[in-house]
Scaffold this motif. Sequence first.
Motif, PDB file in Angstrom:
ATOM      1  N   ASN A 147      51.297  46.355  32.819  1.00 30.83           N
ATOM      2  CA  ASN A 147      52.126  45.515  31.965  1.00 30.83           C
ATOM      3  C   ASN A 147      51.926  44.073  32.421  1.00 30.83           C
ATOM      4  OD1 ASN A 147      54.012  44.483  30.245  1.00 30.83           O
ATOM      5  ND2 ASN A 147      55.767  45.175  31.432  1.00 30.83           N
ATOM      6  N   MET A 148      51.131  43.332  31.666  1.00 31.79           N
ATOM      7  CA  MET A 148      50.825  41.956  32.044  1.00 31.79           C
ATOM      8  C   MET A 148      50.433  41.177  30.793  1.00 31.79           C
ATOM      9  SD  MET A 148      47.096  42.450  33.881  1.00 31.79           S
ATOM     10  CE  MET A 148      46.524  40.767  33.715  1.00 31.79           C
ATOM     11  N   ASP A 170      42.101  33.891  37.296  1.00 30.05           N
ATOM     12  CA  ASP A 170      43.534  34.170  37.411  1.00 30.05           C
ATOM     13  C   ASP A 170      43.868  35.499  36.746  1.00 30.05           C
ATOM     14  OD1 ASP A 170      43.880  31.768  38.735  1.00 30.05           O
ATOM     15  OD2 ASP A 170      44.715  30.702  37.003  1.00 30.05           O
ATOM     16  N   HIS A 171      43.261  35.750  35.590  1.00 30.97           N
ATOM     17  CA  HIS A 171      43.508  37.001  34.870  1.00 30.97           C
ATOM     18  C   HIS A 171      43.035  38.194  35.702  1.00 30.97           C
ATOM     19  CE1 HIS A 171      44.342  39.487  31.384  1.00 30.97           C
ATOM     20  NE2 HIS A 171      43.171  40.078  31.571  1.00 30.97           N
ATOM     21  N   ILE A 172      41.840  38.078  36.271  1.00 25.11           N
ATOM     22  CA  ILE A 172      41.300  39.158  37.112  1.00 25.11           C
ATOM     23  C   ILE A 172      42.204  39.386  38.319  1.00 25.11           C
ATOM     24  CG2 ILE A 172      39.395  39.777  38.664  1.00 25.11           C
ATOM     25  CD1 ILE A 172      38.527  40.113  35.827  1.00 25.11           C
ATOM     26  N   SER A 173      42.642  38.299  38.958  1.00 24.17           N
ATOM     27  CA  SER A 173      43.505  38.424  40.146  1.00 24.17           C
ATOM     28  C   SER A 173      44.807  39.136  39.801  1.00 24.17           C
ATOM     29  CB  SER A 173      43.816  37.047  40.729  1.00 24.17           C
ATOM     30  OG  SER A 173      42.648  36.440  41.197  1.00 24.17           O
ATOM     31  N   GLN A 174      45.405  38.753  38.678  1.00 24.06           N
ATOM     32  CA  GLN A 174      46.657  39.400  38.272  1.00 24.06           C
ATOM     33  C   GLN A 174      46.416  40.869  37.933  1.00 24.06           C
ATOM     34  OE1 GLN A 174      48.654  37.669  34.870  1.00 24.06           O
ATOM     35  NE2 GLN A 174      50.580  38.584  35.459  1.00 24.06           N
ATOM     36  N   LYS A 209      48.160  44.124  39.739  1.00 15.88           N
ATOM     37  CA  LYS A 209      48.903  45.147  38.988  1.00 15.88           C
ATOM     38  C   LYS A 209      48.310  46.537  39.202  1.00 15.88           C
ATOM     39  CE  LYS A 209      51.786  42.512  36.560  1.00 15.88           C
ATOM     40  NZ  LYS A 209      53.194  42.690  36.372  1.00 15.88           N
ATOM     41  N   MET A 210      46.986  46.611  39.311  1.00 13.39           N
ATOM     42  CA  MET A 210      46.324  47.903  39.441  1.00 13.39           C
ATOM     43  C   MET A 210      46.422  48.482  40.848  1.00 13.39           C
ATOM     44  SD  MET A 210      45.259  48.949  36.530  1.00 13.39           S
ATOM     45  CE  MET A 210      43.951  50.122  36.821  1.00 13.39           C
ATOM     46  N   MET A 211      46.923  47.710  41.801  1.00 17.36           N
ATOM     47  CA  MET A 211      47.109  48.252  43.153  1.00 17.36           C
ATOM     48  C   MET A 211      48.118  49.392  43.161  1.00 17.36           C
ATOM     49  SD  MET A 211      47.148  45.129  45.789  1.00 17.36           S
ATOM     50  CE  MET A 211      45.764  44.061  46.015  1.00 17.36           C
ATOM     51  N   THR A 212      48.928  49.488  42.132  1.00 14.64           N
ATOM     52  CA  THR A 212      49.940  50.544  42.077  1.00 14.64           C
ATOM     53  C   THR A 212      49.365  51.877  41.609  1.00 14.64           C
ATOM     54  OG1 THR A 212      50.565  49.941  39.812  1.00 14.64           O
ATOM     55  CG2 THR A 212      51.762  48.857  41.611  1.00 14.64           C
ATOM     56  N   VAL A 213      48.120  51.875  41.114  1.00 14.09           N
ATOM     57  CA  VAL A 213      47.505  53.118  40.645  1.00 14.09           C
ATOM     58  C   VAL A 213      47.147  53.969  41.864  1.00 14.09           C
ATOM     59  CG1 VAL A 213      45.519  54.108  39.457  1.00 14.09           C
ATOM     60  CG2 VAL A 213      46.610  52.060  38.559  1.00 14.09           C
ATOM     61  N   THR A 214      47.656  55.183  41.864  1.00 21.83           N
ATOM     62  CA  THR A 214      47.392  56.070  42.997  1.00 21.83           C
ATOM     63  C   THR A 214      46.149  56.909  42.711  1.00 21.83           C
ATOM     64  OG1 THR A 214      48.922  57.665  42.045  1.00 21.83           O
ATOM     65  CG2 THR A 214      49.792  56.213  43.760  1.00 21.83           C
ATOM     66  N   ALA A 215      45.011  56.274  42.902  1.00 27.54           N
ATOM     67  CA  ALA A 215      43.721  56.946  42.739  1.00 27.54           C
ATOM     68  C   ALA A 215      42.802  56.400  43.816  1.00 27.54           C
ATOM     69  CB  ALA A 215      43.157  56.669  41.357  1.00 27.54           C
ATOM     70  N   CYS A 242      39.339  53.798  36.827  1.00 24.55           N
ATOM     71  CA  CYS A 242      40.623  53.276  36.327  1.00 24.55           C
ATOM     72  C   CYS A 242      40.568  51.762  36.179  1.00 24.55           C
ATOM     73  CB  CYS A 242      41.762  53.650  37.273  1.00 24.55           C
ATOM     74  SG  CYS A 242      42.196  55.386  37.266  1.00 24.55           S
ATOM     75  N   MET A 243      39.995  51.097  37.173  1.00 18.05           N
ATOM     76  CA  MET A 243      39.891  49.634  37.125  1.00 18.05           C
ATOM     77  C   MET A 243      39.059  49.211  35.912  1.00 18.05           C
ATOM     78  SD  MET A 243      41.600  48.350  39.686  1.00 18.05           S
ATOM     79  CE  MET A 243      40.979  46.691  39.903  1.00 18.05           C
ATOM     80  N   CYS A 244      37.951  49.876  35.680  1.00 18.84           N
ATOM     81  CA  CYS A 244      37.077  49.515  34.559  1.00 18.84           C
ATOM     82  C   CYS A 244      37.698  49.864  33.210  1.00 18.84           C
ATOM     83  CB  CYS A 244      35.731  50.218  34.694  1.00 18.84           C
ATOM     84  SG  CYS A 244      34.694  49.594  36.035  1.00 18.84           S
ATOM     85  N   LYS A 245      38.157  51.095  33.087  1.00 21.54           N
ATOM     86  CA  LYS A 245      38.667  51.565  31.799  1.00 21.54           C
ATOM     87  C   LYS A 245      39.985  50.892  31.415  1.00 21.54           C
ATOM     88  CE  LYS A 245      36.986  56.196  31.294  1.00 21.54           C
ATOM     89  NZ  LYS A 245      37.314  57.610  31.486  1.00 21.54           N
ATOM     90  N   GLY A 246      40.810  50.598  32.388  1.00 16.46           N
ATOM     91  CA  GLY A 246      42.101  49.970  32.097  1.00 16.46           C
ATOM     92  C   GLY A 246      41.988  48.507  31.720  1.00 16.46           C
ATOM     93  N   PHE A 247      40.889  47.853  32.103  1.00 19.34           N
ATOM     94  CA  PHE A 247      40.760  46.414  31.880  1.00 19.34           C
ATOM     95  C   PHE A 247      40.793  46.054  30.397  1.00 19.34           C
ATOM     96  CE2 PHE A 247      38.315  42.388  31.747  1.00 19.34           C
ATOM     97  CZ  PHE A 247      39.186  41.634  32.509  1.00 19.34           C
ATOM     98  N   GLY A 248      40.234  46.886  29.565  1.00 16.01           N
ATOM     99  CA  GLY A 248      40.222  46.617  28.122  1.00 16.01           C
ATOM    100  C   GLY A 248      41.609  46.473  27.523  1.00 16.01           C
ATOM    101  N   SER A 249      42.608  47.106  28.132  1.00 12.55           N
ATOM    102  CA  SER A 249      43.976  47.014  27.603  1.00 12.55           C
ATOM    103  C   SER A 249      44.580  45.627  27.796  1.00 12.55           C
ATOM    104  CB  SER A 249      44.877  48.064  28.263  1.00 12.55           C
ATOM    105  OG  SER A 249      45.095  47.723  29.622  1.00 12.55           O
ATOM    106  N   THR A 250      43.930  44.770  28.601  1.00 22.67           N
ATOM    107  CA  THR A 250      44.432  43.409  28.822  1.00 22.67           C
ATOM    108  C   THR A 250      43.716  42.393  27.952  1.00 22.67           C
ATOM    109  OG1 THR A 250      42.897  42.822  30.615  1.00 22.67           O
ATOM    110  CG2 THR A 250      44.918  44.014  31.229  1.00 22.67           C
ATOM    111  N   LEU A 251      42.806  42.875  27.107  1.00 21.70           N
ATOM    112  CA  LEU A 251      41.992  41.979  26.277  1.00 21.70           C
ATOM    113  C   LEU A 251      42.298  42.164  24.801  1.00 21.70           C
ATOM    114  CD1 LEU A 251      38.533  42.578  28.011  1.00 21.70           C
ATOM    115  CD2 LEU A 251      40.250  40.842  28.564  1.00 21.70           C
TER     116      LEU A 251
END
Length: 190
Positions: A42-43, A54-58, A62-68, A76-85
């Motif tokens: 959620n960002m 700045d966007h990448i850093s944020q 946020k993704m540090m909370t993913v327990t993987a 997860c980092m790659c696939k989830g990134f599209g949801s911020t664009l």
Amino acid sequence: MLSRVPGLPPPLEKAAPDSYAYSPFVDTISVVAMPKGFTNPNMPLFDSTIDPFDHISQYKQKMMTVTAVGHVKEACMCKGFGSTLPGPAFRWLVSLPNSSISTFADLVNAFTQQFASSRKPQKHTGDLYRIVQGANETIEEYNTRFNNNKVAVRECDVSTTVEAFRRGLHQESDLYKQLTMHPCYSFEVV
């Protein structure tokens, strides 16, 4: 013939039977199942007025909370990134060549290169000398504004920073006079 008319969109292309499998990510990322309970961060969405770093850093924060772990975390980092664009940035992501991204670092590099024009200029210690106390601004307000700008300076020499702060003060103020008569080299004293 219609494709030659200026201003008209190009004709629609038919989708290939296996186009559902097209992905900018290599198979070792695209076939990984997202962990159960994974939710996109959620960002704020990237709108090209934000510095891409700045966007990448944020996003990373946020993704540090993913327990993987391991390759699942990478996926997860790659696939989830599209949801911020949104809009054009998302179209850029999906238009990347098939299987061209093999790590999150590849994605970051491609993203920051594509949106390099949105980068904010880096602030330097010398920029702090441009911050001056406004005519009706209290010392507390000036201090807050100065500190907000100071955190944007990456390498900040303390004595130079204190001097920039002093020079920005009203010359009639007691604090300016005190700092002129008794120089200090730390903000803890100010």
